[in-house]
Design a protein around this motif. Structure first.
Motif, PDB file in Angstrom:
ATOM      1  N   CYS A  88       0.509  -1.172   0.090  1.00 41.22           N
ATOM      2  CA  CYS A  88       0.179   0.031   0.423  1.00 41.22           C
ATOM      3  C   CYS A  88       1.120   1.032  -0.141  1.00 41.22           C
ATOM      4  N   ALA A  89       0.611   2.065  -0.380  1.00 42.83           N
ATOM      5  CA  ALA A  89       1.385   3.396  -0.341  1.00 42.83           C
ATOM      6  C   ALA A  89       1.065   4.625   0.008  1.00 42.83           C
ATOM      7  N   GLU A  90       2.268   4.768   0.978  1.00 45.64           N
ATOM      8  CA  GLU A  90       1.687   5.501   1.540  1.00 45.64           C
ATOM      9  C   GLU A  90       1.448   7.092   1.039  1.00 45.64           C
ATOM     10  N   GLN A  91       0.565   7.574   2.103  1.00 39.18           N
ATOM     11  CA  GLN A  91      -0.063   9.358   1.288  1.00 39.18           C
ATOM     12  C   GLN A  91       0.745   9.750   0.969  1.00 39.18           C
ATOM     13  N   GLU A  92       0.833  10.493  -0.328  1.00 39.30           N
ATOM     14  CA  GLU A  92       1.992  11.462  -0.013  1.00 39.30           C
ATOM     15  C   GLU A  92       2.126  12.869   0.687  1.00 39.30           C
ATOM     16  N   PRO A  93       2.969  13.621   0.795  1.00 35.91           N
ATOM     17  CA  PRO A  93       2.846  14.496   1.539  1.00 35.91           C
ATOM     18  C   PRO A  93       2.162  15.992   0.515  1.00 35.91           C
ATOM     19  N   PRO A  94       1.733  17.329   0.712  1.00 37.71           N
ATOM     20  CA  PRO A  94       0.850  17.856   0.255  1.00 37.71           C
ATOM     21  C   PRO A  94       2.222  18.736  -0.779  1.00 37.71           C
ATOM     22  N   ILE A  95       2.342  18.802  -2.067  1.00 38.37           N
ATOM     23  CA  ILE A  95       3.136  19.731  -2.526  1.00 38.37           C
ATOM     24  C   ILE A  95       3.326  21.417  -2.368  1.00 38.37           C
ATOM     25  N   PRO A  96       4.485  21.334  -1.784  1.00 37.97           N
ATOM     26  CA  PRO A  96       4.801  22.619  -1.731  1.00 37.97           C
ATOM     27  C   PRO A  96       4.277  24.311  -2.783  1.00 37.97           C
ATOM     28  N   ASP A  97       4.283  25.708  -2.192  1.00 37.22           N
ATOM     29  CA  ASP A  97       4.422  26.151  -3.423  1.00 37.22           C
ATOM     30  C   ASP A  97       5.793  26.672  -3.688  1.00 37.22           C
ATOM     31  N   ILE A  98       6.361  26.380  -5.212  1.00 34.69           N
ATOM     32  CA  ILE A  98       7.683  26.699  -5.307  1.00 34.69           C
ATOM     33  C   ILE A  98       8.928  27.668  -5.059  1.00 34.69           C
ATOM     34  N   ARG A  99       7.788  28.425  -5.206  1.00 37.70           N
ATOM     35  CA  ARG A  99       8.922  29.886  -5.286  1.00 37.70           C
ATOM     36  C   ARG A  99       9.440  30.136  -3.183  1.00 37.70           C
ATOM     37  N   THR A 100       8.366  29.638  -2.465  1.00 36.12           N
ATOM     38  CA  THR A 100       8.194  29.033  -1.164  1.00 36.12           C
ATOM     39  C   THR A 100       9.419  28.791  -0.931  1.00 36.12           C
ATOM     40  N   LEU A 101       9.961  27.651  -1.579  1.00 27.64           N
ATOM     41  CA  LEU A 101      10.587  25.836  -1.512  1.00 27.64           C
ATOM     42  C   LEU A 101      12.131  26.412  -1.483  1.00 27.64           C
ATOM     43  N   MET A 102      11.834  27.281  -3.158  1.00 28.36           N
ATOM     44  CA  MET A 102      13.349  28.073  -3.286  1.00 28.36           C
ATOM     45  C   MET A 102      14.161  29.061  -2.899  1.00 28.36           C
ATOM     46  N   GLN A 103      13.420  29.606  -1.782  1.00 26.06           N
ATOM     47  CA  GLN A 103      13.547  30.608  -1.504  1.00 26.06           C
ATOM     48  C   GLN A 103      14.099  29.893  -0.287  1.00 26.06           C
ATOM     49  N   GLN A 104      13.654  28.803   0.486  1.00 30.04           N
ATOM     50  CA  GLN A 104      14.116  28.239   1.421  1.00 30.04           C
ATOM     51  C   GLN A 104      15.299  27.781   1.293  1.00 30.04           C
ATOM     52  N   VAL A 105      15.407  27.338   0.018  1.00 32.22           N
ATOM     53  CA  VAL A 105      17.125  26.550   0.067  1.00 32.22           C
ATOM     54  C   VAL A 105      17.929  27.376  -0.672  1.00 32.22           C
ATOM     55  N   GLN A 106      18.074  29.136  -0.801  1.00 32.23           N
ATOM     56  CA  GLN A 106      18.668  29.551  -0.889  1.00 32.23           C
ATOM     57  C   GLN A 106      18.995  30.410   0.044  1.00 32.23           C
ATOM     58  N   ALA A 107      18.686  30.098   1.043  1.00 34.13           N
ATOM     59  CA  ALA A 107      18.538  30.954   2.804  1.00 34.13           C
ATOM     60  C   ALA A 107      19.571  29.495   3.354  1.00 34.13           C
ATOM     61  N   HIS A 108      19.287  27.675   2.773  1.00 35.32           N
ATOM     62  CA  HIS A 108      20.096  27.035   3.486  1.00 35.32           C
ATOM     63  C   HIS A 108      21.145  27.334   2.397  1.00 35.32           C
ATOM     64  N   GLN A 109      21.257  27.216   1.191  1.00 34.98           N
ATOM     65  CA  GLN A 109      22.799  27.167   0.728  1.00 34.98           C
ATOM     66  C   GLN A 109      23.719  28.301   1.050  1.00 34.98           C
ATOM     67  N   ARG A 110      23.512  29.745   1.665  1.00 34.89           N
ATOM     68  CA  ARG A 110      23.698  30.392   2.843  1.00 34.89           C
ATOM     69  C   ARG A 110      24.482  30.100   3.519  1.00 34.89           C
ATOM     70  N   GLU A 111      23.300  29.882   4.145  1.00 38.39           N
ATOM     71  CA  GLU A 111      23.749  29.094   5.478  1.00 38.39           C
ATOM     72  C   GLU A 111      25.113  27.912   5.363  1.00 38.39           C
TER      73      GLU A 111
END
Length: 204
Positions: A50-73
């Motif tokens: 049985c496939a586990e329920q997939e988590p909701p798809i995040p907002d792409i722009r918000t996700l990319m901004q989080q990636v950028q902040a993580h890269q700066r750290e």
């Protein structure tokens, strides 16, 4: 929503074929699912994937901004470390045969997110005094340049497209999940934003 794996689909078809047999024993058809679960739970070696329920798809722009902040750290953390790099450079002749082989050992460190190399040895031999003095002068100038060059811009003056720039010049659509290497990953389409203002050849 449960994905119907081939095993699950095959079992459903088998149940459909056997519904008459279950009915002959007095079991209503709506009980077939329950009977199937019990049979699979008790039967040795049987299981339903049985496939586990997939988590909701995040907002792409918000996700990319989080990636950028993580890269700066990560860039800040990386400046606390240094490492040694060994390179083997092979020069080939017109026939593709090795003509010259050079081995270089360097110390690598980061300044303002920029990578700086300091040559320590060539062909297994440390630099002589004159070479070391010349290398120190070169590295000092490169460090000063790195300190005054913004992250995301190369030391030779060429520009790189940062995540922030990408968000401003691209449009994203159709976010979805796909399977890659047996893992669920995010995928989306992106295209140039005709209304965005670009800066330099890299963003054009």
């Amino acid at each position: 929503m449960i994905a119907q794996t081939p095993l699950f689909c095959d079992l459903r078809m088998h149940l459909k074929d056997c519904s008459g047999a279950f009915g002959a024993f007095g079991f209503p058809s709506r009980s077939l699912g329950t009977l199937l679960c019990l049979a699979l739970a008790l039967g040795p070696g049987l299981r339903v994937a049985c496939a586990e329920q997939e988590p909701p798809i995040p907002d792409i722009r918000t996700l990319m901004q989080q990636v950028q902040a993580h890269q700066r750290e990560l860039d800040k953390t990386r400046e606390s470390y240094t490492f040694r790099e060994r390179q083997t450079i092979t020069e080939l002749d017109k026939n593709g045969s090795p003509r010259k082989v050079e081995r270089r050992e360097s110390q690598v460190f980061y300044v303002n997110s920029h990578q700086v190399h300091r040559l320590l040895a060539k062909d297994g031999k440390p630099l002589v005094a004159a070479e070391e003095s010349k290398e120190t002068e070169r590295v000092t100038k490169e460090v000063e340049k790195a300190e005054h060059t913004p992250p995301g811009q190369m030391l030779d003056g060429k520009s790189q497209v940062s995540v922030a720039s990408l968000l401003s010049i691209e449009s994203f659509s159709r976010p979805r999940r796909v399977q890659m290497d047996q893992r669920s990953v995010l995928a989306f389409d992106f295209a140039g934003n005709s209304g965005a203002k670009t800066h330099g050849v890299a963003e054009a």
